[in-house]
Design a protein around this motif. Structure first.
Motif, PDB file in Angstrom:
ATOM      1  N   ILE A 213       5.979 -12.266 -21.486  1.00  0.00           N
ATOM      2  CA  ILE A 213       6.104 -12.712 -20.098  1.00  0.00           C
ATOM      3  C   ILE A 213       5.026 -12.025 -19.264  1.00  0.00           C
ATOM      4  N   VAL A 214       4.167 -12.816 -18.644  1.00  0.00           N
ATOM      5  CA  VAL A 214       3.034 -12.269 -17.895  1.00  0.00           C
ATOM      6  C   VAL A 214       3.279 -12.461 -16.402  1.00  0.00           C
ATOM      7  N   TRP A 215       3.793 -11.431 -15.754  1.00  0.00           N
ATOM      8  CA  TRP A 215       3.995 -11.419 -14.303  1.00  0.00           C
ATOM      9  C   TRP A 215       3.386 -10.145 -13.750  1.00  0.00           C
ATOM     10  N   ASP A 216       2.829 -10.219 -12.531  1.00  0.00           N
ATOM     11  CA  ASP A 216       2.312  -8.985 -11.934  1.00  0.00           C
ATOM     12  C   ASP A 216       3.494  -8.161 -11.416  1.00  0.00           C
ATOM     13  N   ARG A 217       3.209  -6.940 -10.983  1.00  0.00           N
ATOM     14  CA  ARG A 217       4.291  -6.028 -10.621  1.00  0.00           C
ATOM     15  C   ARG A 217       5.039  -6.456  -9.358  1.00  0.00           C
ATOM     16  N   TYR A 218       4.382  -7.175  -8.495  1.00  0.00           N
ATOM     17  CA  TYR A 218       5.060  -7.696  -7.308  1.00  0.00           C
ATOM     18  C   TYR A 218       6.138  -8.698  -7.717  1.00  0.00           C
ATOM     19  N   GLU A 219       5.815  -9.571  -8.663  1.00  0.00           N
ATOM     20  CA  GLU A 219       6.805 -10.524  -9.173  1.00  0.00           C
ATOM     21  C   GLU A 219       7.902  -9.805  -9.952  1.00  0.00           C
ATOM     22  N   SER A 434       4.074  -8.275   1.170  1.00  0.00           N
ATOM     23  CA  SER A 434       3.103  -8.713   0.158  1.00  0.00           C
ATOM     24  C   SER A 434       1.683  -8.225   0.475  1.00  0.00           C
ATOM     25  N   VAL A 435       1.547  -7.566   1.617  1.00  0.00           N
ATOM     26  CA  VAL A 435       0.258  -6.979   2.023  1.00  0.00           C
ATOM     27  C   VAL A 435       0.549  -5.578   2.564  1.00  0.00           C
ATOM     28  N   GLU A 436      -0.476  -4.877   3.016  1.00  0.00           N
ATOM     29  CA  GLU A 436      -0.259  -3.574   3.639  1.00  0.00           C
ATOM     30  C   GLU A 436       0.662  -3.744   4.850  1.00  0.00           C
ATOM     31  N   TYR A 437       1.641  -2.863   4.941  1.00  0.00           N
ATOM     32  CA  TYR A 437       2.621  -2.982   6.024  1.00  0.00           C
ATOM     33  C   TYR A 437       2.043  -2.443   7.326  1.00  0.00           C
ATOM     34  N   ALA A 438       2.124  -3.244   8.382  1.00  0.00           N
ATOM     35  CA  ALA A 438       1.580  -2.844   9.681  1.00  0.00           C
ATOM     36  C   ALA A 438       2.704  -2.352  10.597  1.00  0.00           C
ATOM     37  N   ILE A 439       2.613  -1.119  11.044  1.00  0.00           N
ATOM     38  CA  ILE A 439       3.577  -0.577  11.989  1.00  0.00           C
ATOM     39  C   ILE A 439       3.184  -1.030  13.387  1.00  0.00           C
ATOM     40  N   THR A 440       4.073  -1.762  14.036  1.00  0.00           N
ATOM     41  CA  THR A 440       3.804  -2.273  15.376  1.00  0.00           C
ATOM     42  C   THR A 440       4.246  -1.250  16.428  1.00  0.00           C
ATOM     43  N   LYS A 441       3.939  -1.540  17.680  1.00  0.00           N
ATOM     44  CA  LYS A 441       4.325  -0.650  18.770  1.00  0.00           C
ATOM     45  C   LYS A 441       5.840  -0.511  18.851  1.00  0.00           C
ATOM     46  N   VAL A 467       8.212   9.127   5.652  1.00  0.00           N
ATOM     47  CA  VAL A 467       7.675   8.597   4.401  1.00  0.00           C
ATOM     48  C   VAL A 467       7.857   7.082   4.405  1.00  0.00           C
ATOM     49  N   MET A 468       6.774   6.355   4.193  1.00  0.00           N
ATOM     50  CA  MET A 468       6.847   4.893   4.114  1.00  0.00           C
ATOM     51  C   MET A 468       6.759   4.470   2.647  1.00  0.00           C
ATOM     52  N   ILE A 469       7.755   3.686   2.218  1.00  0.00           N
ATOM     53  CA  ILE A 469       7.762   3.158   0.849  1.00  0.00           C
ATOM     54  C   ILE A 469       7.557   1.651   0.957  1.00  0.00           C
ATOM     55  N   SER A 470       6.414   1.195   0.522  1.00  0.00           N
ATOM     56  CA  SER A 470       6.056  -0.216   0.646  1.00  0.00           C
ATOM     57  C   SER A 470       5.129  -0.582  -0.505  1.00  0.00           C
ATOM     58  N   PRO A 471       5.245  -1.809  -1.047  1.00  0.00           N
ATOM     59  CA  PRO A 471       4.460  -2.170  -2.237  1.00  0.00           C
ATOM     60  C   PRO A 471       2.974  -1.854  -2.144  1.00  0.00           C
ATOM     61  N   VAL A 487       4.575   5.900  -0.482  1.00  0.00           N
ATOM     62  CA  VAL A 487       4.886   5.600  -1.883  1.00  0.00           C
ATOM     63  C   VAL A 487       4.678   4.096  -2.072  1.00  0.00           C
ATOM     64  N   THR A 488       3.854   3.743  -3.039  1.00  0.00           N
ATOM     65  CA  THR A 488       3.528   2.328  -3.250  1.00  0.00           C
ATOM     66  C   THR A 488       4.187   1.777  -4.509  1.00  0.00           C
ATOM     67  N   LEU A 489       3.965   0.506  -4.714  1.00  0.00           N
ATOM     68  CA  LEU A 489       4.574  -0.237  -5.816  1.00  0.00           C
ATOM     69  C   LEU A 489       4.335   0.435  -7.170  1.00  0.00           C
ATOM     70  N   ASP A 490       3.093   0.823  -7.453  1.00  0.00           N
ATOM     71  CA  ASP A 490       2.774   1.379  -8.769  1.00  0.00           C
ATOM     72  C   ASP A 490       3.548   2.663  -9.043  1.00  0.00           C
ATOM     73  N   ALA A 491       3.804   3.449  -8.006  1.00  0.00           N
ATOM     74  CA  ALA A 491       4.540   4.710  -8.200  1.00  0.00           C
ATOM     75  C   ALA A 491       5.958   4.456  -8.680  1.00  0.00           C
ATOM     76  N   LEU A 492       6.551   3.316  -8.291  1.00  0.00           N
ATOM     77  CA  LEU A 492       7.918   3.002  -8.707  1.00  0.00           C
ATOM     78  C   LEU A 492       7.982   2.630 -10.185  1.00  0.00           C
ATOM     79  N   PHE A 493       6.837   2.318 -10.782  1.00  0.00           N
ATOM     80  CA  PHE A 493       6.780   1.939 -12.200  1.00  0.00           C
ATOM     81  C   PHE A 493       6.470   3.122 -13.109  1.00  0.00           C
ATOM     82  N   GLU A 494       6.409   4.319 -12.555  1.00  0.00           N
ATOM     83  CA  GLU A 494       6.113   5.500 -13.375  1.00  0.00           C
ATOM     84  C   GLU A 494       7.301   5.868 -14.260  1.00  0.00           C
TER      85      GLU A 494
END
Length: 494
Positions: A213-219, A434-441, A467-471, A487-494
């Motif tokens: 099964i070939v899915w990227d880590r986001y999927e 699905s992209v970098e998370y933007a902190i608004t005002k 601490v912001m945890i976002s893919p 903490v990003t997506l790849d760190a959760l796969f360690e």
């Protein structure tokens, strides 16, 4: 009897199918250690249904046992009839492994005497392995099973130096109450226990690779939000289909493989399944969680023994978790942590659309995206070890809990606090994007108010880190400077 015999040999045939074992290194090492001990060993393997307990034991021993029997589900039989079926099934397995024909036992005492008679013929073997699978199903009301089982181990098994007895069952509460924490004849008799959890993200990734099964880590994270790393559920995925197509086939098509799993799951584990389902559905309506007293009030129940037992059973079976709020034990906040249950109750149970490709059609809609945000928080809670590693605090003593304001209105809440012994409190914000998370005002102001409310009410003197945890991490802007760590997506796969 013909049907029973057929089912027995179909079970043996199914269990002989081979599939690469993913992960489970620690559990395999534990089994190896117990096997090599020079004394009688009694081990309990337990965990959520469908998590691979039987497969682990079968794989370790390569399906070579001196005796193995699997209890029969109570779904189709009345009480007396079921006891007779369990005894007949036990006898059938004994005849199979011994190569002899033992008379049908009249009760469980006779059944275990016959098992002893057979095992005594292997007294000169280095090790005899007895595996009793789905043992809770064998303990039918007023059958005397538990008394006879206790007698078997205490009077004979514990003195048989070459015996390794393994019991297993999906009704985790039965294993815990009657074996691990037994107050009766099995009190302090257990040599060891092995709790089997669902796969984490990394183990799930290895499973996908083993199946092509070939899915990227986001999927893969989205898949985890639905199937929760339960090996049986993952085994139903088709590599030629996308994640959305798999979900449509399993949940939103006629005779989908997981449409009826929810009711089957609870009916197989609990006698009064309706009350357990009612409690789960209540917690599902209160996503931020409820305390024990709040559950009692909303169920019109008391917070006494019956409710306590139900909550404990749901927790032991891995459906819910009591998350400390940093205060008294009774103030734990209970939340559903079983991903399948969360998904089923949100999208399947009351789905009136009954149209093909439902999941594919709602993907990336507000309904789907809000569910992703909520479910991602649960994914993070199930990967605390990986988060602590990413923060570089694996070697520091910590306490993780949720916090609710008792003063502010509307009530401020922080879903994850990591209180560290190095005089730091990590306030963890989990944002699925699905992209970098933007902190608004406005988001920045909410975060500041939340942290300040916690500082004032907790009276902590520790440093508070956001601490912001976002893919894909946090987008650098005028508000991102408040973030101490990411903490990003790849760190959760360690």
């Amino acid at each position: 009897m013909l049907r029973q015999t057929l089912n027995y040999f179909l079970t043996l045939a199914k269990q002989s199918e081979t599939m690469a074992l993913i992960g489970r290194k620690d559990e395999m090492a534990e089994l190896e250690r117990y096997y090599n001990q020079d004394n009688a060993v009694f081990v309990a393997v337990y965990g959520r249904r469908r998590v691979g307990k039987t497969f682990l034991v079968n794989e370790f021993f390569k399906n070579k046992f001196d005796y193995k029997v699997t209890g029969i589900s109570s779904a189709e039989y009345e009480r007396k009839q079921l006891t007779d079926m369990q005894l007949s099934n036990f006898n059938l397995a004994l005849n199979h492994y011994s190569g002899k024909i033992f008379p049908a036992p009249k009760d469980w005492m006779q059944a275990f005497r016959q098992l002893i008679e057979y095992l005594e013929t292997g007294a000169n073997k280095k090790r005899q392995v007895v595996f009793i699978d789905e043992i809770p199903w064998m303990d039918t009301p007023y059958s005397g099973f538990l008394t006879a089982f206790e007698w078997f181990w205490n009077s004979w098994g514990s003195a048989c130096r070459n015996l390794m007895l393994i019991v297993c069952g999906s009704a985790t509460s039965w294993i815990v109450n009657n074996v691990i924490n037994s107050k009766g004849g099995l009190h302090n008799r257990l040599s060891g226990k092995i709790f089997l959890s669902p796969f984490n993200l990394k183990e799930s990734e290895l499973f996908y690779e083993s199946r092509g099964i070939v899915w990227d880590r986001y999927e893969q994270i989205q898949s985890y939000m639905i199937f929760g790393g339960v090996p049986y559920y993952l085994s139903l995925l088709h590599k030629e289909e996308s994640l959305s197509q798999n979900v449509d086939r399993l949940f939103f098509s006629k005779n989908g493989g997981l449409v009826n799993e929810f009711n089957n799951l609870f009916n197989a584990l609990f006698d009064n399944a309706k009350e357990y389902i009612r409690t789960i559905e209540l917690l599902d309506r209160h996503k931020s969680g409820l305390t024990r007293n709040e559950i009692a009030v909303k169920l019109n129940s008391t917070s006494g023994g019956g409710l306590t037992k139900m909550i404990d059973n749901l927790e032991q079976c891995g459906f819910i978790a009591g998350i400390s709020n940093g205060g008294r034990v009774n103030d734990k906040i209970y939340k559903i942590i079983d991903f399948y249950c969360l998904f089923y109750l949100k999208f399947v149970k009351n789905n009136d659309f009954l149209e093909d490709e439902y999941w594919s059609k709602i993907t990336n809609t507000p309904l789907h995206n809000s569910w992703c945000g909520f479910s991602f928080e649960r994914v993070c809670f199930s990967h605390l070890k990986q988060i602590k590693k990413a923060l570089g605090i694996s070697g520091i003593l910590t306490k993780t809990y949720a916090w609710r304001s008792r003063v502010s209105s509307p009530g401020a809440q922080i879903d994850m606090l990591i209180d560290r012994e190095d005089r730091v409190v990590d306030v963890c914000e989990m944002k699925y994007s699905s992209v970098e998370y933007a902190i608004t005002k406005s988001e920045n102001m909410k975060l500041r108010n939340r942290i300040e409310a916690f500082r004032l009410e907790s009276r902590t003197r520790k440093a508070i880190h956001l601490v912001m945890i976002s893919p894909y991490g946090v987008l650098k802007n005028m508000y991102s400077g408040a973030v101490t760590n990411q903490v990003t997506l790849d760190a959760l796969f360690e």
